[in-house]
Each structure stands twice: as C-alpha cells, then as structure tokens.
Design an enzyme around this catalytic site. Structure first.
Site, PDB file in Angstrom:
ATOM      1  N   ARG A  36      -3.840  -8.367   2.327  1.00  0.00           N
ATOM      2  CA  ARG A  36      -3.546  -8.881   0.987  1.00  0.00           C
ATOM      3  C   ARG A  36      -2.268  -9.710   1.034  1.00  0.00           C
ATOM      4  O   ARG A  36      -1.299  -9.349   1.695  1.00  0.00           O
ATOM      5  CB  ARG A  36      -3.467  -7.771  -0.053  1.00  0.00           C
ATOM      6  CG  ARG A  36      -2.282  -6.876   0.040  1.00  0.00           C
ATOM      7  CD  ARG A  36      -2.240  -5.923  -1.149  1.00  0.00           C
ATOM      8  NE  ARG A  36      -1.068  -5.068  -1.051  1.00  0.00           N
ATOM      9  CZ  ARG A  36      -0.537  -4.414  -2.045  1.00  0.00           C
ATOM     10  NH1 ARG A  36      -1.073  -4.487  -3.235  1.00  0.00           N
ATOM     11  NH2 ARG A  36       0.523  -3.660  -1.860  1.00  0.00           N
ATOM     12  N   ASP A  59       4.829   1.943   1.556  1.00  0.00           N
ATOM     13  CA  ASP A  59       3.964   1.128   2.414  1.00  0.00           C
ATOM     14  C   ASP A  59       3.562   1.947   3.635  1.00  0.00           C
ATOM     15  O   ASP A  59       4.377   2.224   4.517  1.00  0.00           O
ATOM     16  CB  ASP A  59       4.691  -0.154   2.833  1.00  0.00           C
ATOM     17  CG  ASP A  59       3.729  -1.131   3.515  1.00  0.00           C
ATOM     18  OD1 ASP A  59       3.093  -0.739   4.514  1.00  0.00           O
ATOM     19  OD2 ASP A  59       3.598  -2.262   3.039  1.00  0.00           O
ATOM     20  N   ASP A  83       4.063   0.177   7.105  1.00  0.00           N
ATOM     21  CA  ASP A  83       5.477   0.042   7.463  1.00  0.00           C
ATOM     22  C   ASP A  83       6.056   1.369   7.926  1.00  0.00           C
ATOM     23  O   ASP A  83       6.798   1.428   8.910  1.00  0.00           O
ATOM     24  CB  ASP A  83       6.287  -0.489   6.271  1.00  0.00           C
ATOM     25  CG  ASP A  83       6.143  -1.995   6.108  1.00  0.00           C
ATOM     26  OD1 ASP A  83       5.525  -2.636   6.995  1.00  0.00           O
ATOM     27  OD2 ASP A  83       6.633  -2.532   5.101  1.00  0.00           O
ATOM     28  N   THR A 107       0.247 -12.860  -4.146  1.00  0.00           N
ATOM     29  CA  THR A 107      -0.851 -12.871  -5.121  1.00  0.00           C
ATOM     30  C   THR A 107      -1.601 -11.547  -5.171  1.00  0.00           C
ATOM     31  O   THR A 107      -2.373 -11.314  -6.099  1.00  0.00           O
ATOM     32  CB  THR A 107      -1.885 -13.954  -4.738  1.00  0.00           C
ATOM     33  OG1 THR A 107      -2.448 -13.596  -3.465  1.00  0.00           O
ATOM     34  CG2 THR A 107      -1.244 -15.323  -4.634  1.00  0.00           C
TER      35      THR A 107
HETATM   36  N1  URA Z   1      -0.672  -0.313   0.655  1.00  0.00           N
HETATM   37  C1  URA Z   1       0.290   0.595   0.931  1.00  0.00           C
HETATM   38  O1  URA Z   1       0.612   0.849   2.090  1.00  0.00           O
HETATM   39  N2  URA Z   1       0.890   1.212  -0.108  1.00  0.00           N
HETATM   40  C2  URA Z   1       0.563   0.994  -1.387  1.00  0.00           C
HETATM   41  O2  URA Z   1       1.132   1.619  -2.274  1.00  0.00           O
HETATM   42  C3  URA Z   1      -0.434   0.039  -1.651  1.00  0.00           C
HETATM   43  C4  URA Z   1      -1.041  -0.602  -0.617  1.00  0.00           C
END
Ligand code: URA
Length: 204
Positions: free
Chosen positions: A96, A194, A197, A100
């Site tokens: 993604r 995330d 991450d 956007t």
């Molecule tokens: N991807 C993630 O790693 N965390 C989110 O909160 C949304 C998408």
C-alpha cells in the site's frame, strides 16, 4: 484457544516488547492460527500399519497452496510449513502506498494448482483490506473458488474485514482479533503498530 491467542497478542501489542520477544510471540500465535486452519481442511480416512497392527488413520484430503503476501506474510510461513510441509507456496507482493493507502500488485509467482487446491492467504494485518482484495481478485482470475480459500491474519480492522467479506462472502477468515477502527493514517487501533517494521527491524 482465544485465551492462548490473547496472551501472545498482548505481547505483540505492548510497545515495550523487544524485537526477539515480538518475533517469538508472532511465531507462537501463528502456530495457533495454523492449528485452527487445519480444523477447517477436509480430511480422509486412511489405512496404515503401525509396527504392531493395521489401523485407521487420518490425512488431509486436498492439496494446499500457501500464499504469503510480501513482506509481512512471509513471517507466517515457518509456522504454517510446520503444519503443512508438503504445500506449494505462491508469493505475491502487494503494497500500500503510504500516502494514498491504495494497494497495488507488484510481484506474483504462482505454482501449478487446480480449482480444487485449497489456498491459505497469509497476511498478519488486514487494515483497509486493499491488499487482501488484490490477493482474492488474483485467485478469482486463477479459477480458485472462494470456498477453497482461507484468509489467515493476526489482526483485522473492522473496515478491512467487512470490505473483504462483502466482496468475497464465501472466503473463510481465521484471525486472532478484530480491533476497534482504523486511524486517519490507516493504522489499526489499538493494533500493534507497523508489524513489518517491528518484525524486520525497519522502524525508523
Ligand atoms: N499494517 C500494519 O503493519 N499495521 C497496521 O496497523 C496497519 C497495516
């Protein structure tokens, strides 16, 4: 089972969890999810011989294709492969755009399959559902019936899972939690931040 899932989920949610503990909790939680997925797969009786006698046993009745969505989906592979060691693996990359929040397919490598192949999509976070829609649309064009697809995630936003269920109602979902909402940046709240991450160490 939900009790066990919640314990590992809480480790993932905690922002002070170390990278090592995060990876271990993700792995253990994914094992629980793989175990749950196993219960939805068709089985058949087989005849086998123990060292002492002939007896009846059970085996999975269909071939399976795992479909991890890059990048975070590959973190779920080891646990699933320990349950389903013979599966083929279809890798797709759907990302993604941070600005956007729109997802697009940038990579696909799909092994041979039939319309009877059961496909297990692996993606830990269903946020907007955009990435999931891309995976499910691809499977539709490949001729895989919705009823042969299981979508396995760790956490979903209600907005994302609702979108997927609306467009692909016969797909089964196995997840550890449906959270409260998406924030303005399309992160799941309360969520875990995330996932990629924190797992891969790319947090800035
Ligand atoms: N991807 C993630 O790693 N965390 C989110 O909160 C949304 C998408």
């Amino acid at each position: 089972m939900q009790h066990a899932k919640d314990i590992f989920l809480s480790i993932l949610r905690n922002k002070t969890t170390s990278r090592q503990a995060f990876r271990e909790a993700a792995m253990r939680l994914t094992h629980l999810l793989a175990h749950e997925v196993l219960q939805y797969l068709p089985t058949q009786n087989i005849l086998l011989a123990t060292p002492l006698a002939a007896t009846q046993g059970t085996t999975i009745a269909t071939d399976i294709m795992l479909m991890p969505i890059l990048r975070s989906g590959i973190t779920m592979l080891p646990a699933f492969l320990s349950y389903f060691p013979q599966t083929s693996i279809a890798i797709i990359g759907a990302r993604r755009d941070e600005e956007t929040a729109q997802a697009h397919l940038y990579y696909q490598n799909i092994p041979p399959h039939t319309k009877n192949t059961r496909v297990i999509i692996l993606d830990p976070m269903i946020a907007t559902g955009g990435t999931g829609l891309i995976a499910l649309s691809l499977l539709k064009t490949l001729g895989i019936p919705e009823s042969n697809i299981i979508f396995c995630s760790i956490i979903c936003a209600p907005e994302g899972i609702d979108k997927l269920k609306k467009q692909f109602p016969a797909v089964m979902h196995v997840t550890a939690a449906i959270d409260d909402h998406l924030n303005a940046r399309k992160f799941i709240v309360p969520g875990i931040g995330d996932f990629g991450d924190r797992y891969f160490g790319t947090e800035g």
